[in-house]
Design a protein around this motif. Structure first.
Motif, PDB file in Angstrom:
ATOM      1  N   PRO A  99       0.822  -1.206   0.000  1.00  0.00           N
ATOM      2  CA  PRO A  99       0.000   0.000   0.000  1.00  0.00           C
ATOM      3  C   PRO A  99       0.865   1.269   0.000  1.00  0.00           C
ATOM      4  CG  PRO A  99      -0.177  -1.183   2.092  1.00  0.00           C
ATOM      5  CD  PRO A  99       0.610  -2.048   1.181  1.00  0.00           C
ATOM      6  N   GLY A 100       0.411   2.256  -0.726  1.00  0.00           N
ATOM      7  CA  GLY A 100       1.179   3.495  -0.819  1.00  0.00           C
ATOM      8  C   GLY A 100       1.103   4.302   0.462  1.00  0.00           C
ATOM      9  N   ASP A 101       2.014   5.259   0.595  1.00  0.00           N
ATOM     10  CA  ASP A 101       2.033   6.106   1.792  1.00  0.00           C
ATOM     11  C   ASP A 101       0.756   6.942   1.908  1.00  0.00           C
ATOM     12  OD1 ASP A 101       4.504   5.067   2.144  1.00  0.00           O
ATOM     13  OD2 ASP A 101       5.617   6.938   1.838  1.00  0.00           O
ATOM     14  N   ASN A 102       0.076   7.144   0.777  1.00  0.00           N
ATOM     15  CA  ASN A 102      -1.166   7.922   0.808  1.00  0.00           C
ATOM     16  C   ASN A 102      -2.387   7.006   0.887  1.00  0.00           C
ATOM     17  OD1 ASN A 102      -0.868   6.854  -1.731  1.00  0.00           O
ATOM     18  ND2 ASN A 102      -1.481   8.707  -2.831  1.00  0.00           N
ATOM     19  N   GLY A 103      -2.181   5.741   1.239  1.00  0.00           N
ATOM     20  CA  GLY A 103      -3.305   4.826   1.438  1.00  0.00           C
ATOM     21  C   GLY A 103      -3.794   4.139   0.173  1.00  0.00           C
ATOM     22  N   VAL A 104      -3.136   4.386  -0.960  1.00  0.00           N
ATOM     23  CA  VAL A 104      -3.594   3.738  -2.207  1.00  0.00           C
ATOM     24  C   VAL A 104      -3.258   2.255  -2.162  1.00  0.00           C
ATOM     25  CG1 VAL A 104      -3.153   3.572  -4.671  1.00  0.00           C
ATOM     26  CG2 VAL A 104      -3.535   5.801  -3.622  1.00  0.00           C
ATOM     27  N   LYS A 105      -4.302   1.414  -2.287  1.00  0.00           N
ATOM     28  CA  LYS A 105      -4.085  -0.020  -2.158  1.00  0.00           C
ATOM     29  C   LYS A 105      -4.742  -0.834  -3.265  1.00  0.00           C
ATOM     30  CE  LYS A 105      -7.857  -0.585   1.229  1.00  0.00           C
ATOM     31  NZ  LYS A 105      -8.773   0.250   0.445  1.00  0.00           N
ATOM     32  N   ASP A 106      -5.469  -0.173  -4.137  1.00  0.00           N
ATOM     33  CA  ASP A 106      -6.105  -0.880  -5.256  1.00  0.00           C
ATOM     34  C   ASP A 106      -6.423   0.115  -6.375  1.00  0.00           C
ATOM     35  OD1 ASP A 106      -8.214   0.593  -4.300  1.00  0.00           O
ATOM     36  OD2 ASP A 106      -9.179  -1.113  -3.300  1.00  0.00           O
ATOM     37  N   GLY A 156      -4.963   9.510  -7.638  1.00  0.00           N
ATOM     38  CA  GLY A 156      -4.187   9.848  -8.832  1.00  0.00           C
ATOM     39  C   GLY A 156      -2.731   9.453  -8.759  1.00  0.00           C
ATOM     40  N   VAL A 157      -2.289   8.947  -7.590  1.00  0.00           N
ATOM     41  CA  VAL A 157      -0.865   8.627  -7.454  1.00  0.00           C
ATOM     42  C   VAL A 157      -0.666   7.597  -6.349  1.00  0.00           C
ATOM     43  CG1 VAL A 157      -0.506  10.605  -5.897  1.00  0.00           C
ATOM     44  CG2 VAL A 157       1.464   9.610  -7.075  1.00  0.00           C
ATOM     45  N   TRP A 158       0.253   6.654  -6.612  1.00  0.00           N
ATOM     46  CA  TRP A 158       0.726   5.721  -5.584  1.00  0.00           C
ATOM     47  C   TRP A 158       2.208   5.999  -5.376  1.00  0.00           C
ATOM     48  CZ3 TRP A 158       4.892   2.577  -5.666  1.00  0.00           C
ATOM     49  CH2 TRP A 158       5.025   1.632  -4.644  1.00  0.00           C
ATOM     50  N   TYR A 159       2.652   6.071  -4.134  1.00  0.00           N
ATOM     51  CA  TYR A 159       4.098   6.200  -3.881  1.00  0.00           C
ATOM     52  C   TYR A 159       4.439   5.612  -2.529  1.00  0.00           C
ATOM     53  CZ  TYR A 159       2.655  10.292  -1.125  1.00  0.00           C
ATOM     54  OH  TYR A 159       2.035  11.122  -0.241  1.00  0.00           O
ATOM     55  N   LYS A 160       5.684   5.232  -2.399  1.00  0.00           N
ATOM     56  CA  LYS A 160       6.115   4.589  -1.163  1.00  0.00           C
ATOM     57  C   LYS A 160       7.546   5.009  -0.840  1.00  0.00           C
ATOM     58  CE  LYS A 160       5.748  -0.026   0.926  1.00  0.00           C
ATOM     59  NZ  LYS A 160       4.826   0.368   2.004  1.00  0.00           N
ATOM     60  N   LYS A 161       7.674   5.750   0.235  1.00  0.00           N
ATOM     61  CA  LYS A 161       9.003   6.142   0.700  1.00  0.00           C
ATOM     62  C   LYS A 161       9.486   5.067   1.667  1.00  0.00           C
ATOM     63  CE  LYS A 161       7.749  11.017   0.328  1.00  0.00           C
ATOM     64  NZ  LYS A 161       7.542  12.291   0.989  1.00  0.00           N
ATOM     65  N   PRO A 162      10.725   4.956   2.013  1.00  0.00           N
ATOM     66  CA  PRO A 162      11.830   5.813   1.563  1.00  0.00           C
ATOM     67  C   PRO A 162      12.591   5.156   0.417  1.00  0.00           C
ATOM     68  CG  PRO A 162      12.567   4.439   3.366  1.00  0.00           C
ATOM     69  CD  PRO A 162      11.145   3.996   3.036  1.00  0.00           C
TER      70      PRO A 162
END
Lengths: 827, 252
Positions: A597-604, A612-618
């Motif tokens: 899941p992305g840092d902004n909660g995007v999971k599907d 509009g965006v999936w991202y995962k730090k670091p």
């Protein structure tokens, strides 16, 4: 008063007052008033009040891929702003971004599939297009491809692409080529873009890629020709970082080396206006000062065993006296190249005074973190890869590779797998058909261009010569080499006897040669993924969601490709039937987010569309004081072994940053033949004089300007009106010429001129530019369209590609756009 | 009552013109007729020649000379600091264009800046000067405050995005675009400025960011000697974004 009222002269004031001023332009085509009213957008998640909806999408006007908020009311797009929750855009946009609606509502857009009825092709030939149905268009294309395959000539189909976005468009092409059976599916445009930078990194640190940078923490930037405040990517984000760097403590100091005056040189702390194609000499002299004055990063590079600095100008150093850590070949490089590369030597080559070279080197060498950046500017010459290597070597000397405030490489996106595996759909032809024995039409990766990944600029020439063979059918996606390639006119000849399929929604030059047009949606109408270009290193991918339903009878490119595939016989057709459509592709890609899941909660898929965006730090790796660490979930705590560093970060034969490149040494014979470099010097970053083309006496450099949406912005009157600042143009761009250079040739300020090379002549309006190098002319690229729409067509200046010879850096294959020399005279 | 004002940090301005374009699209400006503009000029000679630029919105002066000369009182100063034009009253005489020391007022040119004339492509309904498909929703039109597509026969100018700012919650000190709750009220040019060179807030509030910036970074106003007292302040640290000096080089 003059300056402030520059936009309102007395003459214009009076013109504006006169009732009879001539508004006589007769405009063809159909205005918006005749369009069917479009319906409300689907997939709109957020409202801004008053019935206004905000759709999350992604800009498409440059490679930066900024997330955008598209404001739609009553089915009309009326505003575009940066998406505030998007890590690249952060709620901001560059000047191009706001103009997206101009593309959507371009009155010259194609409104549906068409076929050509005039068999003659040329600049002045009207294609006489007639509308056809999608079925007819797709069946025609599929039948043609099938016939080629049935004859065993599938290699004669080429698919050319430029700005591919992601797995749901250009990402589908490789599979298409594999199932169909053509080495020419697909041929990318990287060799006409910035391939030199990638190859320079491949040769030194083993990563064939552009860099990600930590601008948030850097304290010194030595910029070799990157249009940081005009065209470097991601432009919008770079300007955000500029605001940060110029107000943080300590303020980031910036020296810009360029061949012309630009907003970047002007806003930097120091501008060094260098002689074109000599950046390598400057970088070497900076290395020379860093080494002789003991300013290199000893924790990353290593040191003399007894701590005494033996780097003295002109003197050899015994190799055994130095213990290297993460670099390889420093002392041999010094002994063969750097020891004589003094500031005095470089001053003569570059035209930059010795004192400024020394000052710049000391600043760079004594500030941490310090990075050297570059892209196409210094590398679009025959000596370009070597120049890029010299510049990148400074990043090794400053220890900034993978460090805080340094530079690194972009991580990929953990997409889910597609619903079907292409390997299960390979028939005997795909596996072992006659196409297997043919090289690519561009000869990339053959002994002609052994280190080049792609050589699009060679295709017209090779087709015309029938060497290695003639193309039969060519399809184009987001690329227009007939206008942008060096020696663009060769493409005008070549495409005359090729069946051309264009997918652009706009009436560009390729379309004028098209036999069939299958128009893509414009970007505000598309469902399409777009993973980021190198940005901050951690993975990020975004999704375009349609802000409005397509207003014409167009089809997203991914679906065009899939629909052609479905119409092919045998397992290939079965594969595409199973794949379905691009939305199905995207839904399967998004399944990869379930486990990540992305840092902004995007999971599907649904949440991806909403945000509009999936991202995962670091970013997972960090070099700190000469040790490499990997992220363990809490911090950079896991120390890496040299083997891990080699596998993941420094991917050279030695697992070190190579001042003596193993990659190049493997091709020593070729490099000697093409560039005249003796085999024992081949591996070293070095300066060799560029082989200038064109036959003239003045350098011609052709930058990309901020308002320039990769050549596709040519039909935007709003962008044309703001063509400034390079150079001073409202309504046009000018040829920048030093007044003395101009006067010697009888050229008047604002006078029309002819610019000539061996290839031909173009015209432009000259503007006296006292800041310009007297030996260098500057004219922005990709103007002078002969198609692309009513505003683009027939506008001065001419197209620089028409007078740019097709010569490439033998190592990277990058087209040498900036290496031409021309003559100029009054027109 | 707020007194809205703008601060432009020229040390951060990159000369990209996103302010100009954002304004142009937000306010449906014709190509090249820029309420907000960036002026570029060259200074010096090789090898020390350089490029300079100057971003220029309407200054929304405390003592607007444009309002002084308007024969119909179409141009007026609001209590909260906007200088606006009532298009119902404007007769298009253009006195204000002469009186403005900053050159920021516009009459729609009969001859389009860019040919072919886009006004002929997206044709006027007879009242508006043109009718682009990306125009703002019709209910945003507010002629009394000079908001909307410029009608035929009147002068127009930057409104400080009156249609956005006037809806800001009472007592707002700064319209900070980083604050999601205030984005929709922030002027387009401020909202989009990538290097965050623009600040917008209440000049009458000593605690506002704009007031603090003017104080601590020595904000200056353009052509203060005219007595117009602009409500747009510039911060200048000698970077490329700069206040024009009228220092002319050799005549070319």
């Amino acid at each position: 008063m003059d300056i402030l009222n520059a936009r309102l002269s007395r003459r214009r004031f009076l013109q504006a007052t006169g009732a009879a001023a001539g508004a006589t332009a007769v405009v063809g085509g159909v205005g918006y008033s005749t369009l069917a009213p479009s319906e409300n957008a689907h997939a709109q998640e957020k409202t801004a009040g008053g019935g206004t909806k905000i759709t999350k999408s992604v800009c498409a006007q440059c490679p930066a891929r900024c997330g955008i908020d598209v404001y739609t009311t009553d089915g009309r797009v009326h505003a575009i702003y940066g998406n505030p929750e998007h890590p690249i855009a952060n709620g901001k946009l560059c000047p191009k971004g706001h103009l997206g609606a101009y593309f959507l509502y371009d009155p010259d857009r194609f409104r549906g599939p068409m076929k050509r009825t005039n068999p003659k092709k040329g600049r002045n030939e009207d294609p006489k297009f007639v509308p056809i149905t999608w079925d007819e268009a797709l069946n025609t294309i599929a039948a043609r491809l099938q016939a080629l395959r049935d004859k065993g000539e599938s290699h004669r189909f080429a698919l050319f692409y430029g700005r591919g976005w992601g797995a749901s468009c250009a990402g589908l092409q490789g599979t298409f080529g594999k199932l169909y059976g053509s080495p020419n599916v697909a041929i990318g445009h990287a060799s006409m873009c910035a391939e030199g930078s990638k190859r320079a990194k491949r040769a030194t640190d083993g990563n064939d890629s552009y860099n990600a940078y930590d601008y948030r923490n850097v304290n010194y930037i030595l910029n070799f020709g990157a249009g940081f405040l005009e065209a470097f990517r991601p432009y919008n984000y770079l300007m955000q970082m500029w605001g940060h760097m110029r107000t943080k403590s300590p303020k980031t100091r910036i020296t810009t080396v360029d061949v012309r005056v630009s907003t970047t040189t002007a806003a930097s702390d120091r501008a060094l206006l260098i002689k074109p194609a000599t950046d390598a000499a400057l970088a070497l002299a900076i290395a020379h000062v860093i080494l002789t004055e003991g300013l290199w990063d000893k924790e990353f590079v290593g040191d003399f065993k007894d701590g005494l600095n033996l780097f003295k100008s002109g003197q050899d150093v015994p190799p055994e006296s130095f213990q290297e850590r993460w670099t390889y070949g420093l002392v041999p490089w010094w002994n063969v190249v750097v020891k004589t590369a003094t500031p005095k030597w470089a001053a003569e080559i570059t035209g930059i005074p010795e004192s400024e070279i020394v000052i710049t080197a000391r600043e760079f060498g004594t500030t941490r973190p310090a990075i050297a950046i570059m892209e196409r500017g210094p590398t679009a010459h025959t000596n370009g890869t070597y120049a890029g290597m010299c510049i990148h070597a400074l990043n090794a000397l400053s220890g900034s590779l993978f460090a805080v405030g340094g530079l690194f490489y972009q991580m990929g996106v953990p997409y889910g797998s597609l619903p079907v595996n292409a390997d299960d759909y390979m028939d005997e032809y795909a596996k072992n058909g006659p196409w297997k024995k043919f090289p690519r039409i561009d000869m990339a990766g053959t002994e002609e261009w052994p280190m080049a990944g792609t050589m699009m600029q060679e295709c017209a020439k090779n087709h015309l010569a029938g060497k290695p063979y003639k193309l039969d059918t060519a399809m184009f996606y987001y690329t227009n080499p007939i206008f942008t390639s060096p020696d663009a006119k060769a493409w005008e000849e070549a495409l005359k006897d090729v069946f051309v399929i264009d997918t652009s929604p706009f009436p560009g030059e390729t379309a004028m040669y098209a036999d069939i047009v299958v128009p893509d949606h414009t970007y505000l109408e598309r469902l399409q993924d777009a993973p980021t270009y190198p940005f901050e290193g951690w993975p990020l991918t975004q999704l375009r969601t349609p802000a409005v339903k397509p207003i014409y009878d167009t089809k997203v490119y991914g679906d065009i490709l899939i629909e052609i595939g479905k119409r092919m016989k045998g397992p290939m057709g079965e594969y595409y039937k199973a794949l379905g459509n691009t939305e199905n592709v995207l839904r399967h890609l998004a399944k990869g987010f379930e486990a990540n899941p992305g840092d902004n909660g995007v999971k599907d898929f649904e949440s991806w569309k909403e945000k509009g965006v999936w991202y995962k730090k670091p970013y997972l790796w960090r070099q700190y004081r000469g040790e490499f660490y990997e992220w363990d979930g809490k911090g950079y705590n896991k120390k890496m072994t040299p083997e891990e560093v080699k596998a993941k970060l420094l991917k050279t034969p030695t697992g070190k940053f190579e001042f003596k490149s193993g990659f190049l040494e493997k091709h020593a014979e070729y490099i000697q033949k093409r560039l005249g470099v003796p085999p024992d010097r081949v591996g070293f970053p070095q300066y060799i004089p560029a082989m200038h083309t064109g036959g003239g006496d003045l350098h011609l450099v052709t930058p990309k300007t901020a308002m320039h949406a990769e050549g596709r912005g040519g039909n935007l009157p709003h962008a044309i009106a703001l063509a400034q600042p390079s150079m001073g143009g409202r309504r046009t761009v000018f040829l920048e010429i030093h007044p003395e250079t101009a006067k010697k040739r009888g050229i008047k300020n604002n006078g029309k001129v002819r610019i000539k090379s061996n290839l031909g002549v173009i015209e432009a309006i000259a503007r006296y530019s006292p800041g310009a190098r007297p030996d260098t002319l500057v004219l922005p690229q990709e103007h002078g369209h002969w198609a692309q729409g009513r505003w683009a067509k027939g506008r001065l200046p001419g197209n620089t590609s028409d007078i740019c010879e097709n010569v490439s850096d033998p190592i990277s294959g990058l087209a040498c756009y900036y290496t031409g020399k021309v003559t100029v005279e009054p027109a | 009552m707020a007194k809205w004002g703008m601060v432009i940090d020229l040390d951060k301005c990159t000369g990209c013109q996103a302010c100009t374009v954002a304004c142009g699209m937000e306010n449906n400006r014709l190509p090249g007729e820029n309420w907000q503009d960036v002026l570029f000029y060259h200074e010096g000679e090789f090898p020390s020649g350089t490029l300079k630029w100057f971003p220029r919105p309407c200054m929304h002066c405390e003592n607007p000379s444009c309002a002084e000369v308007c024969p119909t009182r179409a141009t007026y100063k609001t209590e909260d600091g906007f200088v606006l034009i009532d298009w119902n009253k404007c007769i298009g005489c253009k006195y204000c264009m002469i009186a403005c020391p900053y050159g920021v007022r516009f009459y729609t040119d009969e001859k389009a800046q860019i040919q072919p004339d886009i006004k002929q492509v997206f044709k006027s309904d007879g009242k508006r000067s043109w009718n682009p498909p990306w125009r703002a929703p019709d209910n945003r039109d507010d002629w009394q405050h000079g908001v909307g597509i410029q009608p035929i026969g009147v002068v127009s100018k930057c409104t400080f995005c009156y249609h956005r700012v006037s809806k800001a919650p009472k007592g707002t000190a700064d319209l900070d675009p980083k604050n999601p709750a205030l984005r929709e009220f922030t002027p387009a040019c401020v909202l989009t400025c990538a290097p965050s060179a623009r600040y917008f807030g209440d000049l009458s509030n000593p605690h506002s960011e704009v007031s603090k910036l003017i104080a601590s970074k020595r904000g200056v106003r353009l052509r203060d000697h005219t007595g117009n007292k602009p409500q747009v302040y510039y911060l200048t640290g000698g970077a490329a974004g700069t206040i024009p000096t009228d220092r002319r080089g050799k005549k070319a």
